[in-house]
Design a protein around this motif. Structure first.
Motif: not given
Length: 532
Positions: A215-243
């Motif tokens: 769900x967190x990934x879906x929200x980041x994709x929705x708000x910051x990358x036009x719904x693309x959950x596989x974008x590099x920005x979403x992946x990087x942000x998820x890694x930072x949040x996970x750490x």
């Protein structure tokens, strides 16, 4: 269910919670001098002209202070509600409570009933004012964070302005409907807030904290990358949040006591005093009791409505002058904005104190004891002008920054409770000052302005030496500003607070470079998938 992903729509709906406080300020300041209100809650009998005196200064201060008193408790409770139910749900709970309080206030027939209703309304405002900044902070990009959280203050100013014109129009209604209609109408924005939040996403950082990673990934994709959950920005942000989440889980569960441990006490005090100082500027007091000031300046009419239109000008100034902060606060930075605001507010408070001390005379007649001074002619016009300039100094500085700054100071694990604690101190001092001012005007008169001027001077010094710059820094990076060298000895990394700088230009360049890199990575991945 459909969710809006536009960050400006998210902020616009969420900050309706701030408008609730604005509605309360305006509904009290516009009503407390009208004959309909004074006669319904009359304690002082009739004056020499046969008009109702209304509540005594002490009781009136208590009625006004009931709302911030409830807000203090609501802000503290909001930390637990936010951590358990989520940022969005806790704001919705606050909206429901506001509707209940508004019904009681609207139906009030005596002072105790009015005070109870205002306490309930305050409980709602405490929850919303603490958690709306947290919600927006956790969902907004760093370079827009200050602007978006600053919308909370702008919503407050709009709430003040809208409710003022409602009260102004209703002041021409005969009987108690003159104040019951505005107090009933103020339930409407809470209903809009509750319904609007139903189509907004939850904070991705709170979802991650609850192990709802998809769900967190879906929200980041929705708000910051036009719904693309596989974008590099979403992946990087998820890694930072996970750490960050994994690191924080190595520590014990959060309690309010942890905020006062050596590793956290410095930023806790900065966040708390940001909110305390915003109250000690005297701005909210100026809003609640502006009709008293303008009555002393000779603008009152027989029915108490003569001061309403000049008060409305002040509220318009408040709305308009908040706009520059929304546009450029992230460019200005937090420190310079706070310092400039403290300086100019101190200046205009000193001007008012000097004018009343030099040209003011004791007010005559059997009237509201809080309206203790009278000033006429050119000095009265100068008092009105400096009052307007005071508002114009607060609106683009301490108004929005006091909401944007505290959520930036804390790590995710403690952010909900830390911001709740900071906001509760705001309401504790709002309560004290709302109760203090009517007796202060009655007893120490113009010296009331001197007290607030001294506070503004003190906050200038405190900000200069102790408040670091946090503008445009990712929330995870702000953690690196603070460090403990040994138990009991806390310092900033690198440079003292007064040497910290706004790194907006560097951040924007980094974002552009990263965006270009992300686009190349995404294009390469797409090409590889097509070839495969």
């Amino acid at each position: 269910m459909f969710k809006f992903g536009n960050i400006y729509i998210i902020a616009a709906v969420a900050v309706i919670g701030g408008a609730l406080f604005g509605f309360d300020i305006s509904s009290m300041s516009a009503i407390i001098s009208t004959q309909a209100y004074l006669c319904q809650f009359n304690q002082g009998g009739l004056d020499s002209d046969g008009k109702c005196v209304g509540p005594t200064p002490d009781v009136q201060g208590g009625v006004v202070a009931a709302m911030p008193g409830g807000s203090w408790l609501g802000a503290l409770v909001s930390g637990f509600a936010s951590d358990r139910f989520g940022r969005k749900t806790s704001i919705q709970i606050g909206a429901v409570i506001w509707v209940i309080g508004s019904v009681i206030v609207c139906a009030s027939v005596n002072i105790p009933m009015l005070a109870v209703g205002r306490i309930i309304n305050g409980f709602s405002v405490g929850i919303c004012s603490a958690q709306v900044p947290v919600y927006i902070t956790e969902i907004a990009p760093p370079t827009k964070r200050g602007r978006l959280v600053g919308f909370q203050q702008w919503a407050i100013t709009w709430g003040i302005l809208i409710m003022f014109f409602i009260c102004y129009g209703c002041s021409y209604i005969d009987g108690t409907a003159a104040f019951r209609v505005p107090w009933g109408v103020q339930a409407v924005p809470a209903i809009l807030l509750f319904c609007g939040l139903c189509v907004l996403p939850e904070s991705p950082r709170w979802l991650a904290k609850k192990d709802r990673w998809e769900e967190a990934r879906e929200v980041l994709a929705l708000v910051h990358s036009h719904g693309n959950a596989d974008s590099a920005w979403v992946r990087r942000e998820m890694e930072e949040i996970r750490e960050m989440v994994e690191f924080e889980r190595q520590n014990a569960d959060v309690t309010y006591f942890e905020l006062f441990k050596p590793k956290m006490i410095n930023r806790t005090m900065i966040g708390v005093f940001t909110q305390i100082w915003s109250q000690l500027t005297g701005m909210n007091v100026m809003m609640y009791y502006i009709t008293y000031v303008f009555t002393m300046a000779g603008l009152a009419s027989d029915d108490g409505t003569g001061v309403l239109l000049p008060s409305g000008i002040q509220f318009v100034i408040n709305v308009v002058m908040t706009v520059p902060a929304l546009l450029w606060m992230d460019r200005w930075g937090r420190r310079p904005t706070l310092l400039i605001g403290a300086f100019f507010m101190c200046l205009w408070l000193c001007v008012n104190a000097g004018l009343f001390a030099t040209y003011g005379k004791p007010a005559t007649g059997n009237h509201n004891a809080a309206v203790s001074m009278s000033i006429t002619g050119a000095p009265a016009k100068a008092v009105i002008a400096s009052t307007y300039l005071f508002v114009a100094s607060f609106a683009p500085t301490w108004g929005p920054v006091s909401w944007a700054y505290p959520p930036e100071l804390y790590p995710l694990r403690v952010r909900g409770k830390a911001v709740a604690l900071a906001t509760s101190s705001n309401w504790a001092f709002n309560f004290a000052l709302a109760y203090f001012v009517p007796p202060a005007f009655a007893n120490i008169q113009w010296r009331t302005y001197v007290i607030f001027a001294v506070f503004c001077a003190a906050m200038f010094i405190h900000v200069f030496f102790m408040f670091p710059e946090t503008a445009n820094k990712p929330l995870e990076e702000v953690e690196q500003i603070f460090d403990d060298t040994k138990p009991g000895a806390i310092k900033y990394i690198g440079t003292p607070a007064w040497k910290t700088r706004n790194t907006r230009a560097a951040v924007l360049k980094q974002e552009r470079d990263q965006l270009a890199s992300d686009e190349k990575i995404d294009a390469a991945a797409h090409k590889e998938s097509v070839n495969a």
